[in-house]
Motif scaffolding. Structure first.
Motif, PDB file in Angstrom:
ATOM      1  N   GLN A   1      28.469  83.724  42.100  1.00  0.00           N
ATOM      2  CA  GLN A   1      28.389  83.741  43.558  1.00  0.00           C
ATOM      3  C   GLN A   1      27.502  82.648  44.155  1.00  0.00           C
ATOM      4  O   GLN A   1      27.672  82.287  45.316  1.00  0.00           O
TER       5      GLN A   1
ATOM      6  N   LYS B   1      34.297  84.052  52.378  1.00  0.00           N
ATOM      7  CA  LYS B   1      33.981  83.880  50.955  1.00  0.00           C
ATOM      8  C   LYS B   1      34.836  84.783  50.062  1.00  0.00           C
ATOM      9  O   LYS B   1      35.025  84.502  48.884  1.00  0.00           O
TER      10      LYS B   1
ATOM     11  N   PHE C   1      32.652  79.322  40.893  1.00  0.00           N
ATOM     12  CA  PHE C   1      32.645  80.283  41.993  1.00  0.00           C
ATOM     13  C   PHE C   1      33.922  81.123  42.038  1.00  0.00           C
ATOM     14  O   PHE C   1      33.876  82.360  42.067  1.00  0.00           O
TER      15      PHE C   1
END
Length: 421
Positions: A410, A379, A404
């Motif tokens: 998030q 991520k 994002f």
């Protein structure tokens, strides 16, 4: 008392002793003189001439040092010049090798000698074609203004994809990319691009293309690109072909190798599926030879690839366009078949070099939603682009990708399932 008297022998011995002492004194004196002469060759007090000689010696030494410094600078300058010439000669050798390779196509006569073991490598890059501006002078002028280093992003669009197109060029502008162009397939898209200050090109009327361009589905429009891109390559430009269901997060030109005819993103969702693996086929009826090894790789995505203006690249476009005009086939399937199928009886394969893009930089939506968003380490990676190719609700997911990766929200991706709804 009578005095002591010395005999003749005693007198002679005394005379010899005195003579020896005198001789020794003389020898010592000479030796001391020699030592002083060696230590003080110019005497104990230096003359003005001695000081003059020392000064002259210092000047000679200083002059010699200055001359050495100048000599070093001269040598460094000569080295820089020779290094530049060597670089030019290396470039010329590379160009001549490419021309020699091109001249040798179809020629069975040997053109090269093989070097020592471990030093031989095949050509990684095919030579580019000679630019032919007569193909499309109007497009040529546009490309001169838009392209940077003879390369640019190109997308085809009609009104059916207007919403995605706007998100597409908004993300490109956000990154700061200047070298991109929309090929407008109808009046509405041309007008929209001009209103939004987006570089646009409207092709001259072509019945074979216009009928599909105005009303065709996503896949039909996608198939047109192989005919349209040919002119870009003939004009000498490298093209990063892009579908509009793509969000740009970094400048892709900073992450392209440019060492192959075609450099494409993959539909693979792991290192093995994207870059290839040994797949063992099991056929128990064969007994001892039941296991057969096969090589597998997930297909290249025909909606995002970088193509250089080379002979094999132009041939690829021609092959795909020709087949799509005759067959009712998916352009991505045909694109991959022409790239990967080898020559065999009744078929001559394409000799094009290819490279698979990094799946975590040039990310498809399966990689993102099935793997990356669930991994705390992945991520943190910042992809170059995200292609929403695996999901039908493209616009909503594309907006979530922007939230994002661009806006830092998030939990923006959390509400979506792994696959399609």
């Amino acid at each position: 008392m009578a005095g002591r008297r010395e005999g003749p022998l005693m007198r002679v011995a005394g005379q010899h002793s005195r003579g020896s002492r005198i001789a020794a004194a003389v020898v010592v004196g000479v030796l001391i003189g020699c030592v002083l002469a060696f230590l003080y060759p110019n005497g104990f007090v230096k003359s003005s001439r001695s000081f003059s000689d020392s000064s002259r010696l210092s000047q000679v030494i200083s002059s010699s040092c200055a001359s050495s410094t100048e000599r070093i600078k001269t040598l460094e300058s000569q080295l820089a010049i020779l290094t530049g010439k060597n670089r030019e000669l290396s470039s010329q050798i590379s160009d001549l090798s490419m021309k020699l390779q091109l001249a040798g196509q179809g020629n069975a006569k040997a053109l090269y000698k093989a070097g020592p073991f471990g030093t031989v490598k095949g050509f990684r890059k095919n030579p580019v074609v000679i630019s032919d501006e007569s193909v499309n002078p109007r497009l040529g002028k546009i490309l001169q203004q838009v392209a940077i280093n003879n390369e640019l992003i190109v997308a085809l669009a009609n009104s059916n994809v207007q919403t995605m197109l706007e998100l597409w060029f908004t993300s490109i502008k956000k990154v700061g990319i200047k070298n991109y162009l929309v090929v407008a397939l109808d009046d509405n898209i041309e007008r929209l691009c001009k209103e939004k200050d987006v570089p646009v090109y409207r092709r001259d009327p072509d019945e074979g293309i216009d009928s599909v361009a105005k009303t065709g589905s996503n896949h039909q429009v996608s198939g047109l690109k192989f005919r349209v891109l040919r002119e870009f390559l003939q004009l000498g430009y490298s093209v990063l072909l892009s579908d509009v269901d793509i969000v740009y997060i970094q400048n892709p030109f900073d992450h392209i190798y440019r060492d192959s005819d075609v450099e494409s993103m993959s539909d693979g969702h792991s290192n093995a599926t994207a870059y290839g693996y040994n797949d063992v086929f099991d056929e128990p009826a064969m007994g001892w030879s039941r296991y057969a090894h096969t090589m597998r790789i997930w297909v290249y995505n025909s909606g995002f690839f970088y193509i250089r203006p080379t002979v094999p690249a132009v041939e690829l476009l021609d092959r795909v366009a020709d087949r799509l005009s005759k067959e009712k086939a998916w352009d991505q399937a045909v694109f991959n078949e022409e790239l990967f199928f080898p020559s065999h009886p009744g078929y001559e394969g394409l000799h094009a070099s290819k490279r698979t893009m990094d799946i975590y930089l040039f990310m498809n939506s399966k990689v993102l939603f099935k793997t990356v968003r669930k991994d705390s380490h992945l991520k943190k990676l910042k992809p170059v682009i995200v292609h929403l190719n695996y999901h039908p609700n493209k616009y909503e997911r594309a907006k979530a990708v922007v939230e994002f990766y661009v806006n830092g929200k998030q939990n923006a991706l959390d509400r979506f399932p792994d696959g399609s709804e």
